[in-house]
Design a protein around this motif. Sequence first.
Motif, PDB file in Angstrom:
ATOM      1  N   ARG A 434      46.774  60.817 -42.200  1.00  0.00           N
ATOM      2  CA  ARG A 434      47.943  60.691 -43.061  1.00  0.00           C
ATOM      3  C   ARG A 434      47.969  59.334 -43.753  1.00  0.00           C
ATOM      4  O   ARG A 434      48.231  59.237 -44.963  1.00  0.00           O
ATOM      5  N   GLU A 435      47.649  58.290 -42.993  1.00  0.00           N
ATOM      6  CA  GLU A 435      47.646  56.948 -43.576  1.00  0.00           C
ATOM      7  C   GLU A 435      46.544  56.818 -44.624  1.00  0.00           C
ATOM      8  O   GLU A 435      46.743  56.185 -45.673  1.00  0.00           O
ATOM      9  N   ARG A 436      45.376  57.415 -44.349  1.00  0.00           N
ATOM     10  CA  ARG A 436      44.298  57.352 -45.339  1.00  0.00           C
ATOM     11  C   ARG A 436      44.697  58.039 -46.636  1.00  0.00           C
ATOM     12  O   ARG A 436      44.406  57.548 -47.735  1.00  0.00           O
ATOM     13  N   ARG A 437      45.348  59.195 -46.507  1.00  0.00           N
ATOM     14  CA  ARG A 437      45.785  59.885 -47.726  1.00  0.00           C
ATOM     15  C   ARG A 437      46.785  59.040 -48.502  1.00  0.00           C
ATOM     16  O   ARG A 437      46.735  58.983 -49.738  1.00  0.00           O
ATOM     17  N   GLN A 438      47.699  58.379 -47.766  1.00  0.00           N
ATOM     18  CA  GLN A 438      48.677  57.530 -48.445  1.00  0.00           C
ATOM     19  C   GLN A 438      48.003  56.369 -49.162  1.00  0.00           C
ATOM     20  O   GLN A 438      48.320  56.051 -50.308  1.00  0.00           O
ATOM     21  N   ARG A 440      44.795  56.161 -50.094  1.00  0.00           N
ATOM     22  CA  ARG A 440      43.980  56.649 -51.217  1.00  0.00           C
ATOM     23  C   ARG A 440      44.849  56.952 -52.429  1.00  0.00           C
ATOM     24  O   ARG A 440      44.490  56.645 -53.572  1.00  0.00           O
ATOM     25  N   GLY A 441      46.014  57.560 -52.165  1.00  0.00           N
ATOM     26  CA  GLY A 441      46.912  57.840 -53.286  1.00  0.00           C
ATOM     27  C   GLY A 441      47.414  56.579 -53.953  1.00  0.00           C
ATOM     28  O   GLY A 441      47.546  56.503 -55.179  1.00  0.00           O
ATOM     29  N   ALA A 442      47.708  55.570 -53.106  1.00  0.00           N
ATOM     30  CA  ALA A 442      48.218  54.318 -53.663  1.00  0.00           C
ATOM     31  C   ALA A 442      47.145  53.566 -54.428  1.00  0.00           C
ATOM     32  O   ALA A 442      47.417  52.941 -55.458  1.00  0.00           O
ATOM     33  N   PHE A 443      45.883  53.605 -53.979  1.00  0.00           N
ATOM     34  CA  PHE A 443      44.823  52.834 -54.617  1.00  0.00           C
ATOM     35  C   PHE A 443      44.233  53.540 -55.835  1.00  0.00           C
ATOM     36  O   PHE A 443      43.510  52.925 -56.605  1.00  0.00           O
ATOM     37  N   GLY A 444      44.536  54.833 -55.992  1.00  0.00           N
ATOM     38  CA  GLY A 444      43.954  55.561 -57.104  1.00  0.00           C
ATOM     39  C   GLY A 444      44.320  55.005 -58.459  1.00  0.00           C
ATOM     40  O   GLY A 444      43.590  55.175 -59.432  1.00  0.00           O
ATOM     41  N   GLN A 445      45.468  54.321 -58.538  1.00  0.00           N
ATOM     42  CA  GLN A 445      45.912  53.796 -59.838  1.00  0.00           C
ATOM     43  C   GLN A 445      45.148  52.557 -60.265  1.00  0.00           C
ATOM     44  O   GLN A 445      45.320  52.074 -61.379  1.00  0.00           O
ATOM     45  N   ASN A 500      50.265  48.080 -50.678  1.00  0.00           N
ATOM     46  CA  ASN A 500      50.539  48.527 -52.054  1.00  0.00           C
ATOM     47  C   ASN A 500      51.044  47.374 -52.911  1.00  0.00           C
ATOM     48  O   ASN A 500      50.574  47.153 -54.035  1.00  0.00           O
ATOM     49  N   ARG A 501      52.006  46.643 -52.391  1.00  0.00           N
ATOM     50  CA  ARG A 501      52.562  45.510 -53.151  1.00  0.00           C
ATOM     51  C   ARG A 501      51.503  44.449 -53.416  1.00  0.00           C
ATOM     52  O   ARG A 501      51.369  43.934 -54.536  1.00  0.00           O
ATOM     53  N   PHE A 502      50.756  44.114 -52.375  1.00  0.00           N
ATOM     54  CA  PHE A 502      49.773  43.042 -52.478  1.00  0.00           C
ATOM     55  C   PHE A 502      48.649  43.407 -53.445  1.00  0.00           C
ATOM     56  O   PHE A 502      48.285  42.624 -54.345  1.00  0.00           O
ATOM     57  N   LEU A 503      48.092  44.608 -53.291  1.00  0.00           N
ATOM     58  CA  LEU A 503      46.985  45.006 -54.155  1.00  0.00           C
ATOM     59  C   LEU A 503      47.444  45.260 -55.590  1.00  0.00           C
ATOM     60  O   LEU A 503      46.656  45.118 -56.529  1.00  0.00           O
ATOM     61  N   THR A 504      48.698  45.643 -55.739  1.00  0.00           N
ATOM     62  CA  THR A 504      49.237  45.765 -57.101  1.00  0.00           C
ATOM     63  C   THR A 504      49.245  44.405 -57.791  1.00  0.00           C
ATOM     64  O   THR A 504      48.882  44.285 -58.976  1.00  0.00           O
ATOM     65  N   ASP A 523      41.709  44.888 -47.173  1.00  0.00           N
ATOM     66  CA  ASP A 523      42.487  43.865 -47.854  1.00  0.00           C
ATOM     67  C   ASP A 523      41.664  43.137 -48.909  1.00  0.00           C
ATOM     68  O   ASP A 523      42.186  42.249 -49.590  1.00  0.00           O
ATOM     69  N   ALA A 524      40.381  43.457 -49.046  1.00  0.00           N
ATOM     70  CA  ALA A 524      39.493  42.767 -49.987  1.00  0.00           C
ATOM     71  C   ALA A 524      39.380  43.562 -51.286  1.00  0.00           C
ATOM     72  O   ALA A 524      39.541  44.782 -51.313  1.00  0.00           O
ATOM     73  N   VAL A 525      39.083  42.812 -52.378  1.00  0.00           N
ATOM     74  CA  VAL A 525      38.938  43.417 -53.704  1.00  0.00           C
ATOM     75  C   VAL A 525      37.646  42.898 -54.323  1.00  0.00           C
ATOM     76  O   VAL A 525      37.319  41.713 -54.205  1.00  0.00           O
ATOM     77  N   MET A 526      36.896  43.800 -54.963  1.00  0.00           N
ATOM     78  CA  MET A 526      35.747  43.410 -55.780  1.00  0.00           C
ATOM     79  C   MET A 526      36.016  43.850 -57.209  1.00  0.00           C
ATOM     80  O   MET A 526      36.408  44.994 -57.449  1.00  0.00           O
TER      81      MET A 526
END
Length: 742
Positions: A434-438, A440-445, A500-504, A523-526
């Motif tokens: 459930r957390e992975r789906r959440q 993935r949905g949040a990061f899709g944008q 979500n807030r942080f990666l946004t 928590d990392a971004v490339m």
Amino acid sequence: MKYVRWIWRRFDWARSAALGLLFLLLLVRIWDHELVQTFRFQAFDFFQQLQPRVPRQSPVVIIDVDDRSLAEIGQWPWSRTVIADLVTKTSQAGAVAIAFDIIFANPDRLSPENIAEDQVRLPEDIRDALRALPSNDTVFAQAIGQSRVIVGETSIRSVFGRTGAPVEGPRVEYGFLGPDPTPFMMQFPDLVRNIPELDAVASGRGIFTVRPDTDGVYRRVPLVMSVQGQIRLGLSVELLRVATGGGAFAIKSNAAGIDGVVVARQLISTYRDGTVWPYFSPSSQARFISAADVLKGRVAPERLAGRLVLVGTSAIGLEDFRATPLDVPMPGVEIHAQVLENVLDKTMLIRPNYAIAVELVTIVVLGLIMIVIVPFVGAALTLGVTAVVMGSYIVASLNAFTNYRLMLDPTYPTFAVALIAAFMATANYLREERERRQIRGAFGQYVSPDLVNQLSEDPDRLILGGERRALSILFSDVRGFTTISESYRDNPAGLTHLMNRFLTVLSDAILHQGGTIDKFMGDAVMAFWNAPIDHPDHIRSSCRAALQMLADVETLNVERAGEGAETDEEVHRIDVGIGINTGDCVVGNMGSDTRFDYTALGDAVNLASRLEGQSKTYGVGIILGGDTAEPIKAEFAVLELDRIRVKGKTEPAHVFGLFGDETLARVPEFQKLSSLNAQMLDAYRAQDWEGAETLLRSIEEAAVAADIPLETYIALYRVRLAEIKAAPVGPEWDGVFTATSK
């Protein structure tokens, strides 16, 4: 109130359901279905098979009506005169007492008077002579009366509810040590007795009925039971009672059931229903004497002198074999002999009344351990913890049997632990999914809009392959993210919201400067610039995005601190480290025919990742590679930090710190700091240690004046200088520092 919320967040649906499952498992154990009993009994059998009892020389002997006896004496049943002769010779040999695992419920059909009546063709004088002879039963009764003989009786549970005639004859005195134990005893409504002539002269009467468990194995033997409302002893303990003087016996009991039977001045501990669990040894011919040998006088007197004698049958045709825990059938009379051996040697297995309480408490304790621990660990550790918990209890149960003859069920508690662990692991999996789906949905944008537009216009680009381009690659990571995630261990939704807030915040800064987000790694971004569309000023854009990321994360920290103050919750600060490097890479769709990502590969990417890791070493938020810093260092607030050889690479690289844009670069305090830093590095590389140390003090003052945080950087060089003074470097030293971590 804060602690109530904390507890409630951790008491999730999975734990609630697991507690319900635990309660259900306890009810099943209290109910004790036949299946539960069978597994428990088979475990106890396995323990006995692993370590059967080793019998010592015992005063118990079995006179056996075996196949050889039938061959020599004749078919069964024998004339009672033959059995009377057997009793007499056994008694004369010095036997203390004799007990029959055989019942004589009907008169002997071979008595002289019966022959006289049956054989009508006999002359009358012969018939009169036969009628004048004593009956075989009388001869047998006389032999019994002259010896200590216990006649056996059998009792069955009537299939049709038929109740036999009330028990008559002599009664043995007994007493109760505690409450009335009768309700706990095995109840038998029927009694098959010997003929009155034998019963009247016997020294004792013992019930030799032994019921098998539900799987047909004879594990328990009743020492005391209720037969037609009267308290009766089993054959083996009745033999012991008569052999020791024939006194009264007592039954010790408590609210949970029967504790034991006092016979011959010793307490024989029993299970709550008055049964005992003999510790079986393998069937042994050393216990047996053939009845034919006794009748023919072939037995040395010392084999019977001073012995307790049981008379029974092992002949194949008489079918008196019983299945035992040792997985080998043995004659029923030998089971009674083993009971006596256990009593005399004090080796009886112990299944105390409190055993079920111990097992229930064990289920509760081990079950709660699994309910508490499993949600915090992964699948592999769950398997390990479950194996350790189950194995430890099984070993403890085996140890209790081996060292103390104590029988604690190893099966149901371990089954309960395994079931709860499996349930919690399944709940973990469902929650993680459930957390992975959440997430993935949040990061899709966060896929680059430019890439989406290009792929929409040209779907043929969704193929494997790439092109060589000069890219500026950015890696960012959160410092101390483990600590932050641990604070949300029982609140995954809160962690998801924070991510979500942080990666946004990070994504907006990258996308605003025209970057492409390659991937999120927790928590990392490339991200990178100049692909998939051309971006001529990609170096400056990547640096501006990095500065904006730090500024926006600081704003987020201020907002979260205010929110924490309102809810009285602890809020961990988020600190980000960023590494940027520029160089030639291969960029395009990489992966398989069915699953691929648009990504960049190359040495420049690897160095960018290593530079991000060095931001913590130098205490600088943004680390730049040389190819990124050189074009912009005259415009941006950039300071050279070091020449290092990052892990995994042999060639050294210049690294720089980015502290601000053109505005900060023009501030006089920063310009002074930049000049002092350059002088310090020149002195350091020229091995002018005193000059470098003096300049570090000046840099420290200038950094404070320019409001640039360089404490970690200054401390690092001071440590290096101290180490070099302690262990001087040679003239071949090139001033390159080799990083030992990523």
